[in-house]
Design a protein around this motif. Structure first.
Motif, short mmCIF file in Angstrom:
data_model
loop_
_atom_site.label_atom_id
_atom_site.label_comp_id
_atom_site.label_asym_id
_atom_site.label_seq_id
_atom_site.Cartn_x
_atom_site.Cartn_y
_atom_site.Cartn_z
N SER A 68 0.70 -53.33 33.48
CA SER A 68 0.80 -52.25 32.49
C SER A 68 1.24 -50.95 33.16
O SER A 68 1.02 -50.74 34.35
CB SER A 68 -0.54 -52.06 31.79
OG SER A 68 -0.89 -53.20 31.04
N ASP A 105 -8.09 -47.12 25.51
CA ASP A 105 -7.49 -45.88 25.99
C ASP A 105 -8.33 -45.25 27.10
O ASP A 105 -7.81 -44.58 27.99
CB ASP A 105 -7.23 -44.89 24.85
CG ASP A 105 -8.38 -44.76 23.88
OD1 ASP A 105 -9.53 -45.03 24.27
OD2 ASP A 105 -8.13 -44.41 22.70
N ILE A 162 -0.21 -45.70 22.59
CA ILE A 162 0.23 -46.95 23.20
C ILE A 162 1.60 -47.31 22.64
O ILE A 162 1.79 -47.37 21.42
CB ILE A 162 -0.77 -48.10 22.93
CG1 ILE A 162 -2.10 -47.82 23.62
CG2 ILE A 162 -0.21 -49.43 23.41
CD1 ILE A 162 -3.12 -48.93 23.45
N VAL A 193 1.01 -53.56 28.82
CA VAL A 193 0.84 -52.48 27.84
C VAL A 193 1.37 -51.20 28.46
O VAL A 193 1.20 -50.97 29.66
CB VAL A 193 -0.65 -52.31 27.46
CG1 VAL A 193 -0.80 -51.23 26.40
CG2 VAL A 193 -1.23 -53.62 26.96
N PHE A 232 0.99 -47.22 28.26
CA PHE A 232 0.21 -46.08 27.76
C PHE A 232 0.99 -44.79 27.98
O PHE A 232 1.69 -44.63 28.98
CB PHE A 232 -1.13 -45.98 28.50
CG PHE A 232 -2.05 -47.15 28.30
CD1 PHE A 232 -2.93 -47.20 27.23
CD2 PHE A 232 -2.06 -48.20 29.21
CE1 PHE A 232 -3.78 -48.27 27.06
CE2 PHE A 232 -2.91 -49.29 29.05
CZ PHE A 232 -3.78 -49.32 27.97
#
Length: 405
Positions: free
Chosen positions: A71, A101, A232, A252, A254
């Protein structure tokens, strides 16, 4: 699909990975309990030792996010953020879109070398979660019951603890009090209309009383507020993400839009003035999130900030290597001996332990289940609820290298 990708999707590998986390976590928690012997003589020594102990647990979560799953984290800030993160105590104000988060915030803290001193207001129930919750409790994390009368003392004690902490500490406050869901948003919207407050599109109405008490205690002691608006990136598969998704290797991305605000800019004349300040701040957050959901990035929202890619440090990887050498490989070795013995009793016991670990992992993963998270931003093309125009989200954000210093 590579062998590593297949391994990440294997339930047996998840059990092994989690077993190492459990064993190492129990050791860290035990050592934390032992350090209570320091408490009567030196609270500063207790807090300092615990800060370094907990790093060996939290670094595993950072590794899971940034290295294991691959990520990425991008922050959009100016040069003041580095100073605020590394040199002074600070209050962090962060929105709460999904439950993971906070893990991204932990990753940023680690990259800046501040994971040791990260603090956060947490739900009271979390103190009973094995390993992580126990560690939080022994770190004097403030646990709130979402009842202001009962929580006031916790907030006051947390503020006092931060100002006495032996290294620059960051106290994170989710002013919304809970994660965004459509159901909670409707209640929040109704409350705003009843009170004559501006209705937010992408956030719940902030709870102001806790903020006001924190500000009263931090004024003249803590120089800055770090205002973080997190999002996100939608990669076409939606923004749902759980610990299981990370274990399976889901990547992912962020993003965090960060503004460093001087503590002195918060009015101190009355509770109403401080409450109005927080509401105005959340209106600014709402504008930032509106831009993010339209463009899949904060890049371009504010010309005064630059985008930075947060490259992970080597330390979490070294921690993982340490734990797997200490516990992981020996566990696999002795397990293979037990299974090789052919004893029905030992094989049955091994299977039961594996099933127990899998159940425990599933229960802990429920804490980060975003199945009821906000629907905002979950569509790639179309009209999002609360927006006035149809937008197309780009497949990829601009290259971080072109936006960094």
């Amino acid at each position: 699909m590579t062998l590593l990708d297949r391994l990440k999707k294997s339930t047996l590998f998840h059990i092994y990975y989690f077993a190492v986390f459990v064993i190492s976590g129990l050791l860290v928690n035990t050592l934390q309990v032992v350090t209570l012997l320091c408490w009567p003589f030196s609270k500063s020594l207790y807090r300092l030792v615990n800060a370094y102990l907990i790093y060996f647990l939290w670094a595993q979560l950072v590794f899971l996010v940034t290295t294991y799953s691959g990520s990425e984290i991008f922050i959009h800030c100016d040069e003041r953020f580095s100073t605020a993160m590394t040199q002074d105590h600070a209050l962090l104000l962060m929105n709460h879109i999904v439950d993971l988060d906070w893990m991204a915030a932990f990753c940023v803290a680690e990259i800046y070398g501040q994971l040791f001193s990260a603090k956060c207001f947490l739900k009271s129930d979390l103190k009973y979660v094995p390993l992580i919750g126990w560690g939080f409790y022994l770190l004097e994390m403030p646990f709130l019951k979402r009842d202001f009368v009962q929580d006031r003392e916790q907030i006051v004690e947390a503020v006092k603890m931060i100002t006495e902490f032996p290294m620059p500490a960051k106290l994170c406050l989710f002013s919304e009090g809970t994660r965004f869901t459509p159901e909670k948003y409707e209640k929040s919207k109704k409350f705003a209309l009843e009170k004559g407050l501006p209705v937010l599109k992408h956030h719940l109405m902030p709870r102001t009383k806790g903020f006001c008490i924190a500000i009263e205690g931090l004024k003249a002691r803590v120089p800055s507020i770090i205002d973080i608006t997190a999002g996100i990136e939608d990669n076409g598969e939606g923004v749902k993400c759980t610990v299981f998704d990370l274990l399976k290797g889901k990547k992912v991305t962020f993003h965090g839009y960060i503004k460093v605000r001087a503590m002195d800019e918060v009015p101190s004349g009355s509770e109403k003035e401080m409450s109005d300040y927080l509401h105005a701040l959340y209106q600014e957050k709402d504008k930032a999130m509106d831009y993010f959901y339209k463009h899949n990035t904060f890049y371009g929202f504010d010309d005064n900030v630059k985008q930075h890619y947060m490259a992970p440090r080597i330390q979490p990887t070294l921690v993982m290597i340490f734990w797997h050498l200490l516990f992981g490989i020996p566990t696999l070795y002795y397990l293979s001996l037990l299974l090789w013995s052919g004893s029905l009793l030992t094989i049955s016991a091994s299977v039961l332990v594996a099933l127990f670990l899998q159940m425990l992992l599933q229960q802990m993963s429920l804490l980060t289940d975003t199945s009821h998270a906000s629907a905002y931003g979950s569509q790639r093309v179309g009209v999002k609820e609360g927006m006035d125009e149809e937008v197309t989200i780009p497949k990829r954000i601009p290259s971080a290298s072109s936006c960094q210093d």
